[in-house]
Design a protein around this motif. Sequence first.
Motif, short mmCIF file in Angstrom:
data_model
loop_
_atom_site.label_atom_id
_atom_site.label_comp_id
_atom_site.label_asym_id
_atom_site.label_seq_id
_atom_site.Cartn_x
_atom_site.Cartn_y
_atom_site.Cartn_z
N VAL C 49 0.86 -1.19 0.00
CA VAL C 49 0.00 0.00 0.00
C VAL C 49 0.89 1.23 0.00
O VAL C 49 1.54 1.51 1.00
CB VAL C 49 -0.92 0.02 1.24
N PRO C 50 0.99 1.97 -1.11
CA PRO C 50 1.80 3.18 -1.09
C PRO C 50 1.05 4.34 -0.42
O PRO C 50 -0.14 4.50 -0.62
CB PRO C 50 2.03 3.49 -2.58
N HIS C 51 1.77 5.10 0.38
CA HIS C 51 1.24 6.32 0.97
C HIS C 51 2.03 7.48 0.39
O HIS C 51 3.25 7.52 0.55
CB HIS C 51 1.37 6.31 2.48
N LEU C 52 1.34 8.42 -0.24
CA LEU C 52 2.05 9.52 -0.90
C LEU C 52 1.86 10.81 -0.11
O LEU C 52 1.29 10.83 0.97
CB LEU C 52 1.48 9.75 -2.31
N GLY C 53 2.33 11.88 -0.70
CA GLY C 53 2.01 13.20 -0.18
C GLY C 53 3.02 13.77 0.78
O GLY C 53 2.80 14.82 1.34
N TYR C 54 4.17 13.10 0.96
CA TYR C 54 5.16 13.67 1.87
C TYR C 54 5.92 14.82 1.23
O TYR C 54 6.74 15.46 1.89
CB TYR C 54 6.12 12.57 2.33
N LEU C 55 5.70 15.05 -0.05
CA LEU C 55 6.34 16.18 -0.71
C LEU C 55 5.29 16.98 -1.47
O LEU C 55 5.55 17.56 -2.50
CB LEU C 55 7.44 15.68 -1.65
N HIS C 56 4.07 17.00 -0.95
CA HIS C 56 3.00 17.74 -1.63
C HIS C 56 3.21 19.23 -1.39
O HIS C 56 2.99 19.73 -0.31
CB HIS C 56 1.65 17.29 -1.08
N ARG C 57 3.67 19.93 -2.46
CA ARG C 57 4.09 21.32 -2.28
C ARG C 57 3.06 22.30 -2.83
O ARG C 57 3.39 23.43 -3.11
CB ARG C 57 5.44 21.53 -2.95
N GLY C 372 12.77 0.63 -8.00
CA GLY C 372 13.86 1.32 -8.69
C GLY C 372 13.70 1.27 -10.19
O GLY C 372 14.04 2.22 -10.89
N SER C 373 13.16 0.17 -10.72
CA SER C 373 13.06 0.04 -12.16
C SER C 373 11.97 0.93 -12.73
O SER C 373 11.94 1.20 -13.91
CB SER C 373 12.79 -1.41 -12.54
N ILE C 374 11.03 1.36 -11.89
CA ILE C 374 9.97 2.25 -12.41
C ILE C 374 10.48 3.67 -12.55
O ILE C 374 9.99 4.43 -13.37
CB ILE C 374 8.74 2.17 -11.48
N ASP C 375 11.50 4.04 -11.80
CA ASP C 375 12.15 5.34 -11.90
C ASP C 375 11.17 6.47 -11.61
O ASP C 375 10.66 7.12 -12.51
CB ASP C 375 12.78 5.53 -13.29
N ILE C 376 10.88 6.68 -10.35
CA ILE C 376 9.95 7.74 -9.97
C ILE C 376 10.73 8.91 -9.40
O ILE C 376 11.85 8.77 -8.94
CB ILE C 376 8.94 7.24 -8.93
N VAL C 377 10.08 10.07 -9.45
CA VAL C 377 10.58 11.24 -8.76
C VAL C 377 9.44 11.74 -7.91
O VAL C 377 8.34 11.99 -8.39
CB VAL C 377 11.03 12.31 -9.76
N LEU C 378 9.68 11.83 -6.61
CA LEU C 378 8.57 12.12 -5.72
C LEU C 378 8.06 13.54 -5.88
O LEU C 378 6.91 13.81 -5.57
CB LEU C 378 8.99 11.85 -4.27
N GLY C 379 8.88 14.43 -6.37
CA GLY C 379 8.42 15.79 -6.59
C GLY C 379 7.28 15.83 -7.59
O GLY C 379 6.42 16.70 -7.54
N GLU C 380 7.29 14.88 -8.52
CA GLU C 380 6.25 14.85 -9.54
C GLU C 380 5.06 14.02 -9.08
O GLU C 380 3.93 14.30 -9.46
CB GLU C 380 6.84 14.25 -10.80
N VAL C 381 5.33 13.02 -8.26
CA VAL C 381 4.23 12.19 -7.75
C VAL C 381 3.33 13.05 -6.86
O VAL C 381 2.11 13.03 -6.98
CB VAL C 381 4.80 11.00 -6.95
#
Lengths: 156, 171, 383
Positions: C49-57, C372-381
């Motif tokens: 379960v991914p939890h996002l939003g730790y870099l919601h600017r 790692g293979s998906i190559d994400i950047v959290l600033g964009e997520v």
Amino acid sequence: MTAQEIFEKLRTEAGDAVIECVVQPSYDPFIRIAPQAVFDICHSLRDDELLAFDYLMSLSATDLGDDLGVVYHLYSTKWKHKLVVKTQVPKDNPVVPSVERIWRSADWHEREAFDLLGVRFDGHHNLIRILLPYDWEGHPLRKDYRTPETYHGMKV
Amino acid sequence: MGLLNKLDDPYEGGGIVLGKVEELLNWGRSKSDWYLHFGLACCAIEFMAMNASHFDFMRFGTIPRTSPRQADFIMITGTVTFKMADRIKILYEQMAEPKYVISVGSCSNSGGPYWEHGYHVLKGIDQIIPVDVYIPGCPPRPEAFEEGMILLQKKISRQAIFNKRKRLGTE
Amino acid sequence: MSEKKKIDIEYSQLDSERMRINVGPQHPSTHGVLRLEVEVDGEIVTDVVPHLGYLHRSFEKHCEYMTYPQIIPYIDRMDYISAMNNEWPYVMALEKMLDVKVPEKVEYLRVIVAELNRIANHQIAVATFGLDAGAFTPFLFYFRDREYIIWILEKLSGARLLYNYFRVGGVAGDVYPTFKEECHDVIAKVRKTNAEVMNLLIHNNIFIKRTAGVGILTPDVAINYGCSGPVLRGSGMAHDLRRDEPYSIYDRFDFDIPVGKGEVGVVGDCWNRNMVRMHEMEQSCRIIEQALEQMPMEGDVTAAIPKRIKLPKGEIYSRAENPKGELGFYIVSNGTDKPERLKARGPSFVNLSVIPEISKGYMFADLILILGSIDIVLGEVDR
């Protein structure tokens, strides 16, 4: 297929739920549909042989003043055509059927729209906040949103 | 090399160094800082470049640790949001004394470009934990990281250990 | 005579207890501030379960207060590894709405800087993917080479990471005299290092054992999840906006679209996704070479545009091929100099949503590699 052709095709199938097709300068041509028919129309948009919109590019919610709008940008990897579908719901009861079961990518997009604008998607399996903390109050992208003074004792 | 300069002292025969214990301890402390890298946003990418071949951050005697309990200072690189702020506080409290904080980039210094309308951005990490060195920039260049590290080393080497009221003279 | 008692236990009764592990938000291998809540059965991952939003600017809120040119620096900070590519679809949308014709030289310059930045992005992606698998040397190699690319971009724009280089109807800075030679130098260096890394990492037996056949994503699932970029191409779909919907001047160049072929492992696994990135760097080099050859050195780098940019009332959805996938901007204009609504469709955001689907049933250590293979950047997520 162009938006006008798709509109006529949908009109014969779904009837009055497909309201209008707008083609005007500086707008991408879009089709406006009634909110309660979103799921059925999207289902036929994906599964029809000639339409085959299998790729949901983006799902955005907008604040239109009294209403909240939901915009679907669709793309077909088979026919390489695009379509914009719009619907709008009143702000006091913003319920739109979820298309999460049609395109899985709608899952997070719908959660984001719920988080930032407060559109409730009926039939979504897990409609909780995605970006903001779970105990945040209000929906920040609404035009009438007021930023709270503090959050957990920290000044905003 | 503050201590080694004293090797050419008046005592003939060499090998005798006269100095304060505090200076010796501080010299050791400031030249081998282990850090907890708290990478958050854009500045973390510049910090990765800082760690890699061209700039080589490890020549300052720093070693990256992934646990706060082994770290001497914490490096906060990027935008701190409210969702994250509580976690930073917890991590900071887990670090053993003496501990230092370097705040990197405009975002963690003051909110940066998200200062005005950022409803979810903490306006400066110093609201929740004390900061020793601020590195400005959006993002800072690797040279700025170097200067920030040197400033922290200077600060550590001037700290009094035994008589806390007194501050040591500059080397 | 007592009969020997037979112990009969079903294997299902030996089922170990499920455990929930928290990975992140501060974790060295989550590529930022992502938090994953993982349910494991022994070593096997049963749920993520991914939890996002730790870099919601609050990017989208800022856009409603900023004029159109002021938004460009904020767009840089979304996907901070490939800032040049980020600015492009936004600037393209404004140019389409204002009906501005961009000078020929600018088009070539944009292609060159975007492809250079694409190489830099893939270098970081492969380097950090190597780090996840335990290989440190490619990280040092790639960061050494990435610095040369950054120096070129710095000379053009003045910044190392967040360039703010694209302007409506042009770019911020003109080329400098030794631009072409330096680009050719960098391409030679990139090719040399790629050949080295190919031997050192990609065809390394340990690396293959770790990544081949792990995290298999089939093309129909990828399309349904809205994946794009190397994640989709690694599954064997040749979907690339530069070819399918050629924007700018991409129809003038001769380049291939690398797809996962399954030389090692299965099509759509981590190894193939990574291999697509390696091949894409080579294709970017080819595009840059052709662009450098065709580019006119004389001419202006800005088109004539009004000082105060006001968009006509309307809407536009503009998209371009980012190194990570399809980046789209949906701009609603109300006729003033500030947008009514700006929604960014980040490729990392959509690509990350596939994680729970493809990581079930693999080992816990594989989960890190799949991420790692998906190559994400959290600033964009989180934006």
